[in-house]
Write a protein that holds these residues in place. Structure first.
Motif, mmCIF file in Angstrom:
data_model
loop_
_atom_site.group_PDB
_atom_site.id
_atom_site.type_symbol
_atom_site.label_atom_id
_atom_site.label_comp_id
_atom_site.label_asym_id
_atom_site.label_seq_id
_atom_site.Cartn_x
_atom_site.Cartn_y
_atom_site.Cartn_z
ATOM 1 N N PHE A 195 63.044 70.499 56.316
ATOM 2 C CA PHE A 195 63.676 69.938 55.118
ATOM 3 C C PHE A 195 62.573 69.317 54.262
ATOM 4 C CE2 PHE A 195 66.998 70.071 58.273
ATOM 5 C CZ PHE A 195 68.099 70.537 57.562
ATOM 6 N N VAL A 196 62.580 69.653 52.972
ATOM 7 C CA VAL A 196 61.516 69.217 52.077
ATOM 8 C C VAL A 196 62.129 68.625 50.811
ATOM 9 C CG1 VAL A 196 59.462 69.890 50.779
ATOM 10 C CG2 VAL A 196 59.996 71.034 52.931
ATOM 11 N N ALA A 197 61.633 67.451 50.409
ATOM 12 C CA ALA A 197 62.000 66.839 49.126
ATOM 13 C C ALA A 197 60.752 66.794 48.260
ATOM 14 C CB ALA A 197 62.567 65.447 49.339
ATOM 15 N N LYS A 198 60.901 67.118 46.976
ATOM 16 C CA LYS A 198 59.753 67.165 46.077
ATOM 17 C C LYS A 198 60.108 66.560 44.723
ATOM 18 C CE LYS A 198 57.943 71.572 47.892
ATOM 19 N NZ LYS A 198 57.598 72.969 47.518
ATOM 20 N N GLU A 199 59.096 66.046 44.064
ATOM 21 C CA GLU A 199 59.217 65.656 42.674
ATOM 22 C C GLU A 199 57.830 65.683 42.040
ATOM 23 O OE1 GLU A 199 60.667 61.668 42.253
ATOM 24 O OE2 GLU A 199 58.716 60.777 42.666
ATOM 25 N N ARG A 200 57.784 65.707 40.717
ATOM 26 C CA ARG A 200 56.526 65.668 39.978
ATOM 27 C C ARG A 200 56.583 64.492 39.018
ATOM 28 N NH1 ARG A 200 56.610 70.158 36.702
ATOM 29 N NH2 ARG A 200 54.362 70.159 36.342
ATOM 30 N N VAL A 201 55.571 63.608 39.104
ATOM 31 C CA VAL A 201 55.641 62.351 38.357
ATOM 32 C C VAL A 201 54.235 61.840 38.072
ATOM 33 C CG1 VAL A 201 55.724 60.914 40.429
ATOM 34 C CG2 VAL A 201 56.786 60.079 38.339
ATOM 35 N N ASP A 202 54.105 61.023 37.044
ATOM 36 C CA ASP A 202 52.872 60.317 36.745
ATOM 37 C C ASP A 202 53.249 58.973 36.136
ATOM 38 O OD1 ASP A 202 50.211 59.698 36.527
ATOM 39 O OD2 ASP A 202 49.813 60.966 34.785
ATOM 40 N N GLY A 203 52.308 58.061 36.131
ATOM 41 C CA GLY A 203 52.539 56.757 35.525
ATOM 42 C C GLY A 203 51.241 56.139 35.065
ATOM 43 N N LYS A 204 51.281 55.452 33.923
ATOM 44 C CA LYS A 204 50.101 54.766 33.382
ATOM 45 C C LYS A 204 50.546 53.559 32.564
ATOM 46 C CE LYS A 204 46.637 58.490 32.889
ATOM 47 N NZ LYS A 204 47.380 59.684 33.324
ATOM 48 N N LEU A 205 49.713 52.536 32.582
ATOM 49 C CA LEU A 205 49.918 51.386 31.704
ATOM 50 C C LEU A 205 49.286 51.725 30.358
ATOM 51 C CD1 LEU A 205 50.906 48.446 31.412
ATOM 52 C CD2 LEU A 205 48.632 47.720 32.175
ATOM 53 N N ILE A 206 50.117 51.870 29.334
ATOM 54 C CA ILE A 206 49.592 52.340 28.052
ATOM 55 C C ILE A 206 49.015 51.212 27.200
ATOM 56 C CG2 ILE A 206 51.155 54.320 28.019
ATOM 57 C CD1 ILE A 206 52.851 52.769 25.967
ATOM 58 N N LEU A 207 49.283 49.969 27.573
ATOM 59 C CA LEU A 207 48.750 48.839 26.819
ATOM 60 C C LEU A 207 48.299 47.768 27.817
ATOM 61 C CD1 LEU A 207 48.358 48.240 23.816
ATOM 62 C CD2 LEU A 207 50.500 46.965 23.855
ATOM 63 N N PRO A 208 47.025 47.798 28.238
ATOM 64 C CA PRO A 208 46.557 46.884 29.288
ATOM 65 C C PRO A 208 46.793 45.413 28.983
ATOM 66 C CG PRO A 208 44.967 48.637 28.962
ATOM 67 C CD PRO A 208 45.988 48.786 27.867
ATOM 68 N N GLU A 209 46.732 45.007 27.704
ATOM 69 C CA GLU A 209 46.890 43.587 27.404
ATOM 70 C C GLU A 209 48.315 43.094 27.627
ATOM 71 O OE1 GLU A 209 47.778 43.645 22.586
ATOM 72 O OE2 GLU A 209 45.778 43.081 23.309
ATOM 73 N N ALA A 210 49.261 44.013 27.864
ATOM 74 C CA ALA A 210 50.653 43.619 28.101
ATOM 75 C C ALA A 210 50.872 43.079 29.502
ATOM 76 C CB ALA A 210 51.588 44.793 27.848
ATOM 77 N N VAL A 211 49.880 43.224 30.383
ATOM 78 C CA VAL A 211 49.977 42.703 31.752
ATOM 79 C C VAL A 211 48.698 41.940 32.081
ATOM 80 C CG1 VAL A 211 50.211 43.260 34.188
ATOM 81 C CG2 VAL A 211 51.505 44.567 32.497
ATOM 82 N N GLN A 212 48.833 40.673 32.423
ATOM 83 C CA GLN A 212 47.697 39.847 32.814
ATOM 84 C C GLN A 212 47.755 39.596 34.323
ATOM 85 O OE1 GLN A 212 45.164 38.698 30.613
ATOM 86 N NE2 GLN A 212 46.180 40.195 29.283
ATOM 87 N N ILE A 213 46.592 39.554 34.940
ATOM 88 C CA ILE A 213 46.511 39.480 36.405
ATOM 89 C C ILE A 213 45.701 38.262 36.825
ATOM 90 C CG2 ILE A 213 45.586 40.650 38.453
ATOM 91 C CD1 ILE A 213 46.195 43.296 36.968
ATOM 92 N N LEU A 214 46.189 37.590 37.862
ATOM 93 C CA LEU A 214 45.438 36.515 38.505
ATOM 94 C C LEU A 214 44.733 37.121 39.709
ATOM 95 C CD1 LEU A 214 46.642 32.899 39.246
ATOM 96 C CD2 LEU A 214 45.234 34.152 40.870
#
Length: 223
Positions: A195-214
């Motif tokens: 039994f096989v499940a598949k999907e095709r996907v990608d993801g990227k943050l298009i505006l880095p300044e919208a997320v700040q990290i500590l």
């Protein structure tokens, strides 16, 4: 927040798959909906793999994660200690995020990081943590929703441990729908069905300044 300009972000299509082989005897003898169970389990496995990639993926045959050091969110605050953070640093992280993004902003961290933050108190010995008053609503930290993920790094030297931002700027590109198939012939000689499940996907943050990290002070042990 300066003169507008266009740029291009390309979303690819990386294939994610989950597979399991089941004996023909088990399929014949099972007294419950084994295929339905597999579909539900595959769905959870794919969701976990997506969450991990959307946070920590390096963009090499997988999505580029929110914490990617080059294409992810911006390092807004570096803690003054390798193994702990202060209330002031959490507050400073909020105001490192530009005001227009704060309207939809939320915190994201590991459970162990949240456990540490829940013990923090302000200058008048009041906990900065605010539990949700309504069922189904997220708890709040300094007035903002807070969520946890098993794939966020825990507190350690050099690790990005708290994200704060508007995550709608992380774009997810699904290519078609998720598929589930039973391969009856491929392993027939072994008396098995795959039994096989598949999907095709990608993801990227298009505006880095919208997320700040500590990020914790120091150098990560793996880097």
């Amino acid at each position: 927040f300066s003169d507008p300009a266009f740029s291009q972000v390309i979303l690819d299509a990386y294939k994610l798959s989950v597979a399991v082989k089941v004996s023909e005897e088990l399929l014949a003898d099972n007294q419950y909906d084994l295929e339905g169970y597999l579909i539900r389990s595959f769905g959870q496995a794919i969701a976990n793999a997506e969450e991990e990639a959307f946070l920590t993926g390096d963009g090499n045959a997988k999505p580029t994660g929110l914490l990617n050091p080059t294409y992810g969110g911006q390092i807004g605050i570096t803690s003054s200690d390798e193994t702990d953070m202060s209330v002031d640093e959490v507050i400073d992280l909020i105001y490192k995020l530009k005001r227009p993004y704060r309207a939809k902003a939320a915190f994201l961290m590991a459970d162990s990081t949240l456990a540490r933050i829940r013990k923090m108190k302000d200058g008048v010995s009041q906990y900065i943590w605010q539990p949700a008053l309504t069922a189904g609503e997220p708890d709040r930290l300094l007035g903002y929703p807070v969520y946890t993920s098993a794939y966020m790094p825990t507190i350690a030297a050099g690790q990005p441990v708290v994200a704060f931002g508007d995550y709608s700027y992380y774009n997810i590109g699904d290519r078609g729908s998720r598929t589930f198939a039973a391969l009856n012939e491929l392993y027939a000689a072994n008396g098995q069905v795959a039994f096989v499940a598949k999907e095709r996907v990608d993801g990227k943050l298009i505006l880095p300044e919208a997320v700040q990290i500590l990020k914790m002070k120091g150098t990560a042990a793996n880097g």
